[in-house]
Structures are given as structure tokens and as C-alpha cells.
Write an enzyme that holds these catalytic residues in place. Sequence first.
Site, PDB file in Angstrom:
ATOM      1  CE  LYS A  54      -3.822  -2.309   2.408  1.00 31.59           C
ATOM      2  NZ  LYS A  54      -4.497  -2.607   3.676  1.00 31.59           N
ATOM      3  CD  GLN A  98      -3.329  -4.233   6.839  1.00 30.92           C
ATOM      4  OE1 GLN A  98      -3.422  -3.191   6.189  1.00 30.92           O
ATOM      5  NE2 GLN A  98      -3.835  -5.371   6.408  1.00 30.92           N
ATOM      6  CG  ASP A 121      -9.395   0.325   5.910  1.00 30.51           C
ATOM      7  OD1 ASP A 121      -9.111  -0.216   4.833  1.00 30.51           O
ATOM      8  OD2 ASP A 121      -8.627   0.354   6.901  1.00 30.51           O
TER       9      ASP A 121
HETATM   10  N1  GUN Z   1      -6.838  -6.502   6.911  1.00 27.59           N
HETATM   11  C1  GUN Z   1      -7.246  -7.262   5.875  1.00 27.59           C
HETATM   12  N2  GUN Z   1      -7.817  -6.480   4.918  1.00 27.59           N
HETATM   13  C2  GUN Z   1      -7.770  -5.206   5.375  1.00 27.59           C
HETATM   14  C3  GUN Z   1      -8.188  -3.968   4.840  1.00 27.59           C
HETATM   15  O1  GUN Z   1      -8.747  -3.866   3.745  1.00 27.59           O
HETATM   16  N3  GUN Z   1      -7.950  -2.867   5.616  1.00 27.59           N
HETATM   17  C4  GUN Z   1      -7.348  -2.955   6.836  1.00 27.59           C
HETATM   18  N4  GUN Z   1      -7.169  -1.833   7.519  1.00 27.59           N
HETATM   19  N5  GUN Z   1      -6.949  -4.102   7.362  1.00 27.59           N
HETATM   20  C5  GUN Z   1      -7.162  -5.230   6.633  1.00 27.59           C
END
Ligand code: GUN
Length: 291
Positions: A54, A98, A121
Amino acid sequence: MAAQRLDGKALAATMRSEIAARVAERARAGKRAPGLAAVLVGEDPASQQYVKNKHKACQDAGLATTVHRLSASTTQAELLELVGRLNADPAVHGILVQLPLPKQIDDGAIIRAVSPNKDVDCFHPENVGLLMTGYPRFYPCTPHGVLQLLTRNGIALAGKEIVVLGRSNIVGKPVAVMLMQKATATNPAAGDATVTVAHTRTKNLADVCRRADVLIAAAGVPGVITPDMVKPGAAVVDVGTNNVDGRWLGDVHKDVESVAGWLSPVPGGVGPMTITMLLYNTLDAAKQIDG
Ligand code: GUN
């Protein structure tokens, strides 16, 4: 005949260059770069890889990005303090914590602490409510990536039978909502489809899945979708990212390739699209906050 590929890597590259162009345009207009703050707590290898990917994608598109790495023993109070600082920082337009978090931290408390205006998110209950009622502030990244992957490959969704396997808050539930909703000017990423959500307690799972013109596999079980569960010619989107002995395996068995009409690969399908929609949301947050 082998299924046509739903190539997320290629589509992500196209969309990221569109986003980079819009970020550059804003810079020429004297606006601050859209800023994403990613927060990684602990040393989970899969989470480290996601955050690294990311971060790199943001840098490549010209976004201002910072990664806050905290130890696995971080307390909830310490993490809430960091989120509070990021909420107040005008250079930060998007905040991504995350998941999963270490067990001493309540995920829900952190999700609710992120400012809804910076919740790229789309996990905050206020944003989930807005999405559910058809007035989204943001679209959640993986569900939005799935819709883009289908529609930008010319797969029409309105009136189709769609089966979603999985009912998680991150993928199954929101993708089902988006696929069944009415498309409107304020809610363009909506499928107008007939949606069934299947899960671990579903009876006759193979029969249910075989009804689908479009099958979304988001169960988190490697290879759970086998060829007998797929209607010939169906579009199959594999959202599975199962790390098995260091290899990424999808939820779709490789032999589905000979039955499906369209199939997204793992890796190179939904994964790059999820990251792309995160960039999209961060740009969108910058527009909503800075104009
Ligand atoms: N863990 C697994 N997928 C995601 C996501 O799309 N965003 C976040 N913040 N954590 C995750």
C-alpha cells in the site's frame, strides 16, 4: 475452454495512472498532496506485506504517505493516542489501521476512534451506515475493487444472480450490499443484482453456488470453490488471500478455470484492485476535506 482472465494487475495499473494524473493536477492547482497514514501494529508477516504494498502504491501515485510501525505490545491507549493525533493532522486525509490487531486491543474501539472523514477503509459504523442506506461517503476498498473488476471488463450486473460466499465485515457483507443496491447518481458503484449470501451454515452449498452468474469467493478457505460448484460460463471472482507456507492461494480451485467464463487470478486479481481503491479513497478524502 479456459476462462477469460479478470486481470486486476492490468486494470489497477490503468486506474492508478488516472489517480496519479488527478493528484498531479491538484499539485498544479497549489493543493496539498492527498496524505495517507498507515498504522501497523506487530509483526504479522501478511500485514507487513500488505502495508508495504500500500505504501509503495501511494508513493508511485504521488500521494504523501507515512507508515507508523508500533510494537506487538502496544496498548490500546497508546494506539488511540496515535489515532487522535492523526485525526487532528491536516496533512493526513486518510487513516488506515491494518487489521488484525494484537489481542490486547479491541478492533472496534480503534475503528470507532478513526475520524469518519478520514476512514478510507470505510470501517467506521457511521460510514457503514451511509453505505447501507445508499449515500456512501467512501466505498470499502475490496468490495469496490471487485465491482470495478467486473464492470470495467464489460460484465453487466443488473438483474444477474450473484452468490457471495462469506459474510465478513471487510468483504462479504459490504460487497453483498453494494451488489444488490440500486445504482443512483449518489451511489454509482451499485449492482442492481439479485444477491444470495452463502456461508458455513448454508445447506446444499454447491447447488446454491451453481445458481450464480457471478460468484464471489470470500470465504478464506483455500480451494473451497470446486468446478462442480460453478455454472458453466459464470464470472468467478476470487477474493481469497490465504497465505499457506509462504504462498498465496485463492479460495477457488485451479480446475474452475475450465468451467468458468471469467476468472480472477490469485495473485494479480482482487489484491491490486483493493490497493487501487485505497488510493482512490485517499484522493477522495482530500477532495472532501480540502476541496
Ligand atoms: N486486513 C485485511 N484487509 C484489510 C483492509 O482492507 N484494511 C485494513 N485496515 N486491514 C485489513
